[in-house]
Scaffold this active site. Structure first.
Site, PDB file in Angstrom:
ATOM      1  CE  LYS A  10       3.689 -23.610  81.534  1.00 38.79           C
ATOM      2  NZ  LYS A  10       4.335 -24.812  80.977  1.00 38.79           N
ATOM      3  NE  ARG A  45       1.281 -28.667  71.055  1.00 38.56           N
ATOM      4  CZ  ARG A  45       1.985 -29.726  71.463  1.00 38.56           C
ATOM      5  NH1 ARG A  45       1.681 -30.942  71.024  1.00 38.56           N
ATOM      6  NH2 ARG A  45       2.999 -29.575  72.284  1.00 38.56           N
TER       7      ARG A  45
END
Length: 455
Positions: free
Chosen positions: A233, A309
């Site tokens: 990021k 996830r």
């Protein structure tokens, strides 16, 4: 800071909430008009007793026509002078439980690094409110906020485990933890893959409470910090990643609410938290890797920053193996949900209409907003890549929250019903009862809806 009401009413001062335009109570006299009190939102008028003391106070609720925009307005009462206060004559349109919760939520302060505890007014429980239930809701919310607000340096997987163990001891629950390479031996390969590059070993927390009745399993995303992995990021996106365990924090807060309020009685509760840190090291999982999940489904990793996830998938597969009546996942999962609904309104997904309607009703009753979104079947093709069963990060950037929910649903198959909440876990600017910082979302809605979801 307290999540409880005062109990001694001996010297309690009266507090009158008023909508703009409401008639003043007789006890107020003419002073509010002299002082220019207009009952604007959060406006306070102290009532002198003539001897240099106080005989009470008024607090403004603003315009009644826009009341739905101003939830928990009574939280502003925490700016009153210290002492014990008692709300009198709740006006029409203000629910007693909402008023009671506002008074407690307004007292929240995150003071761990300032060394200064909350010092402010205390309140008696407003007449007509369910004191025990409201205090349980506030205690659970305070726990959630504290966990999210704590920086990752002090809230890694080990510290999250410690918090879970403390809660389990407090409420009489059992807890089992599988960590490090034991995750591979126990067949949690994706939890291990996501967390193996961190100095703090990945782990799965498994908490149980209750031995009889319908079974609810709650799965909370516990990514204690998310660098994005090798798909790193930028700094601007990493700044708030201490909150990426907001699903786990909300799950623990919900468990505390259920236990302290007595709402857990008659149920079997299980909370599963995959606790990891998504870090960068030589053994980090890579873009393009194909992982085999606990369920046996293979997953192509097309973005290491879609790691939540992956860890949830192994935990959901474990949850489904026991065939619980209801599985609920809570996760700070996608930016797409924030684009669609903003920070205040998390989407939820559920195939069962009766369950979805009960949760939507509970959200409204608890003033804990949620909005139903669809498990849109045609988008299933978007999560099916060429070389594996599933894709963790479909290209194109569309329907990101829906495709993430569809991905998770594949692993929840076998449960009676499945509900997924894509929460934000953060209050970007201060609002009544919600200071800027970590915040629980969905827990009070679930607390309110549980008797209808699991009758």
């Amino acid at each position: 800071m307290s999540a409880s009401f005062a109990t001694d009413a001996t010297d309690a001062l009266p507090l009158w909430p008023l909508w703009s335009g409401d008639a003043l109570p007789d006890q107020a006299g003419t002073w509010p008009d002299t002082a220019g009190f207009g009952a604007k939102l959060g406006e306070i008028c102290l009532l002198p007793d003539g001897d240099g003391g106080l005989k009470g106070a008024l607090i403004g609720l603003g315009d009644k026509a826009s009341a739905s925009r101003r939830r928990f307005t009574l939280a502003a009462a925490t700016s009153l002078p210290n002492g014990v206060w008692q709300v009198r004559d709740l006006p029409e349109g203000i629910d007693a439980n909402e008023a009671a919760l506002a008074l407690l939520l307004g007292q929240y302060r995150f003071t761990r690094y300032k060394g200064k505890a909350y010092e402010g007014p205390q309140f008696l429980c407003p007449e007509g409110a369910d004191s025990d239930r409201v205090q349980a809701a506030a205690a659970g919310e305070f726990m959630t906020r504290d966990l999210i607000n704590t920086p990752a340096g002090d809230m890694g997987p080990a510290q999250l485990e410690a918090a879970a163990r403390d809660l389990a001891e407090q409420i009489g629950a059992s807890i089992r933890v599988t960590s490090g390479d034991d995750l591979l031996a126990a067949n949690f390969p994706m939890i291990h893959a996501v967390g193996r590059a961190a100095a703090d070993a990945p782990r799965l927390l498994d908490i149980r409470l209750g031995e009889a009745g319908p079974m609810l399993t709650i799965v909370g995303k516990g990514v204690c910090f998310d660098t994005g992995g090798l798909d790193l990021k930028p700094a601007s996106s990493m700044a708030l990643m201490k909150k990426d365990m907001g699903g786990a924090a909300t799950s623990l807060g919900l468990l505390k609410m259920l236990a302290l309020s007595g709402a857990a009685e008659g149920y079997r509760l299980r909370v599963l938290i995959p606790a990891v840190e998504n870090s960068v090291a030589g053994n980090a999982f890579r873009p393009g890797d194909v992982l085999t999940s606990r369920k046996g489904l293979t997953v192509e990793v097309n973005n290491t920053d879609a790691e939540g996830r992956l860890v949830l998938a192994d935990a959901l597969a474990l949850a489904a193996e026991e065939s619980p009546d209801l599985v609920i996942s809570l996760a700070t999962l996608t930016g797409a949900a924030r684009v669609a609904l903003g920070p205040d309104v998390p989407p939820f997904y559920c195939d069962d209409d009766a369950t979805a309607q009960a949760l939507a009703k509970g959200a409204e009753e608890a003033r804990d907003p949620l909005w139903r979104m669809p498990f849109w079947q045609p988008y299933e093709t978007m999560i099916e890549p060429n070389i594996a069963d599933l894709d963790n990060a479909p290209s194109g950037g569309m329907a990101g929250s829906i495709t993430a929910a569809l991905f998770l649903r594949r692993f929840a198959e076998g449960a009676g019903r499945y509900v997924h909440l894509d929460i934000y876990g953060w209050q970007p600017s201060a609002a009544p009862g919600r200071p800027k910082g970590g915040v629980g979302q969905g827990a009070r809605a679930i607390l309110a809806a549980l008797p209808q979801m699991l009758p």
